[in-house]
Design a protein around this motif. Structure first.
Motif, PDB file in Angstrom:
ATOM      1  N   SER A 290      48.880  -8.526  80.593  1.00  0.00           N
ATOM      2  CA  SER A 290      48.175  -9.599  81.705  1.00  0.00           C
ATOM      3  C   SER A 290      49.227 -10.271  81.868  1.00  0.00           C
ATOM      4  O   SER A 290      49.964 -10.539  80.566  1.00  0.00           O
ATOM      5  N   CYS A 291      48.728 -11.919  82.158  1.00  0.00           N
ATOM      6  CA  CYS A 291      50.458 -12.519  82.415  1.00  0.00           C
ATOM      7  C   CYS A 291      49.576 -13.597  82.702  1.00  0.00           C
ATOM      8  O   CYS A 291      49.234 -13.929  84.071  1.00  0.00           O
ATOM      9  N   ALA A 292      49.400 -14.960  81.925  1.00  0.00           N
ATOM     10  CA  ALA A 292      49.259 -15.806  82.577  1.00  0.00           C
ATOM     11  C   ALA A 292      50.163 -17.288  81.923  1.00  0.00           C
ATOM     12  O   ALA A 292      50.542 -17.389  80.736  1.00  0.00           O
ATOM     13  N   PRO A 293      49.568 -18.420  83.092  1.00  0.00           N
ATOM     14  CA  PRO A 293      50.872 -19.477  82.216  1.00  0.00           C
ATOM     15  C   PRO A 293      49.793 -20.107  80.831  1.00  0.00           C
ATOM     16  O   PRO A 293      48.879 -20.428  81.829  1.00  0.00           O
ATOM     17  N   SER A 294      50.730 -21.145  80.044  1.00  0.00           N
ATOM     18  CA  SER A 294      49.508 -21.291  79.139  1.00  0.00           C
ATOM     19  C   SER A 294      49.107 -23.009  79.713  1.00  0.00           C
ATOM     20  O   SER A 294      48.441 -23.232  78.482  1.00  0.00           O
TER      21      SER A 294
ATOM     22  N   GLN B  38      54.303 -22.412  79.324  1.00  0.00           N
ATOM     23  CA  GLN B  38      54.713 -21.044  79.257  1.00  0.00           C
ATOM     24  C   GLN B  38      54.338 -19.930  79.725  1.00  0.00           C
ATOM     25  O   GLN B  38      52.828 -19.564  79.672  1.00  0.00           O
ATOM     26  N   LEU B  39      54.512 -18.712  79.975  1.00  0.00           N
ATOM     27  CA  LEU B  39      53.778 -17.161  80.834  1.00  0.00           C
ATOM     28  C   LEU B  39      53.727 -16.552  79.027  1.00  0.00           C
ATOM     29  O   LEU B  39      54.564 -16.501  78.640  1.00  0.00           O
TER      30      LEU B  39
ATOM     31  N   TRP C 225      59.191 -16.902  82.304  1.00  0.00           N
ATOM     32  CA  TRP C 225      59.804 -15.732  82.013  1.00  0.00           C
ATOM     33  C   TRP C 225      58.772 -15.815  80.116  1.00  0.00           C
ATOM     34  O   TRP C 225      58.545 -16.543  79.947  1.00  0.00           O
ATOM     35  N   GLY C 226      57.830 -15.152  80.709  1.00  0.00           N
ATOM     36  CA  GLY C 226      57.030 -14.442  78.904  1.00  0.00           C
ATOM     37  C   GLY C 226      57.680 -14.231  77.945  1.00  0.00           C
ATOM     38  O   GLY C 226      59.397 -13.892  78.320  1.00  0.00           O
ATOM     39  N   GLN C 227      57.303 -14.249  77.032  1.00  0.00           N
ATOM     40  CA  GLN C 227      58.205 -13.869  75.589  1.00  0.00           C
ATOM     41  C   GLN C 227      57.949 -12.067  75.811  1.00  0.00           C
ATOM     42  O   GLN C 227      58.952 -11.994  75.181  1.00  0.00           O
TER      43      GLN C 227
END
Length: 121
Positions: A21-25, A3-4, A111-113
């Motif tokens: 900021s955004c990163a994959p989990s 997930q992002l 996609w992120g939330q």
């Protein structure tokens, strides 16, 4: 499952700055393009900026000169530095990445939330 995860939204006065900021989990094999979109109330989602794996960038005309997209490949993280914010920048901001997770090993768009950015006048 990958997930992002986004962070950094909030409330700011016009003329102010925020950094998203955004990163994959999960575990990722590779990441291609990473980008940001936004959706204001009552409007369609629109593209904001993109950065390739090689660092090339492109911006929507509405944010050019005010927003800067960057990425840290070692951290699999993409950033959006937003400056000179305007009330019309108010929207939910979504991170997007075309990536290949370790499993399953095929490339897809993720996609992120979404994170809320509100700019007061």
């Amino acid at each position: 499952q990958v997930q992002l995860v986004e962070s950094g939204g909030g409330l700011v006065q016009a003329g102010g700055s925020l950094r998203l900021s955004c990163a994959p989990s999960g575990s990722v094999f590779s990441i291609n393009d990473m980008g940001w979109y936004r959706q204001a109330p009552g409007k369609q989602r629109e593209w904001v900026a993109v950065i390739t794996s090689g660092g090339s960038t492109n911006y929507a005309d509405s944010v050019k000169g005010r927003f800067t997209i960057s990425r840290d490949n070692a951290k699999n993280t993409v950033y959006l530095q937003m400056s000179s914010l305007k009330p019309e920048d108010t929207a939910v901001y979504y991170c997007n990445a075309r990536l290949t997770p370790t499993w399953p090993g095929y490339t897809s768009d993720y996609w992120g939330q979404g994170t809320q950015v509100t700019v007061s006048s």
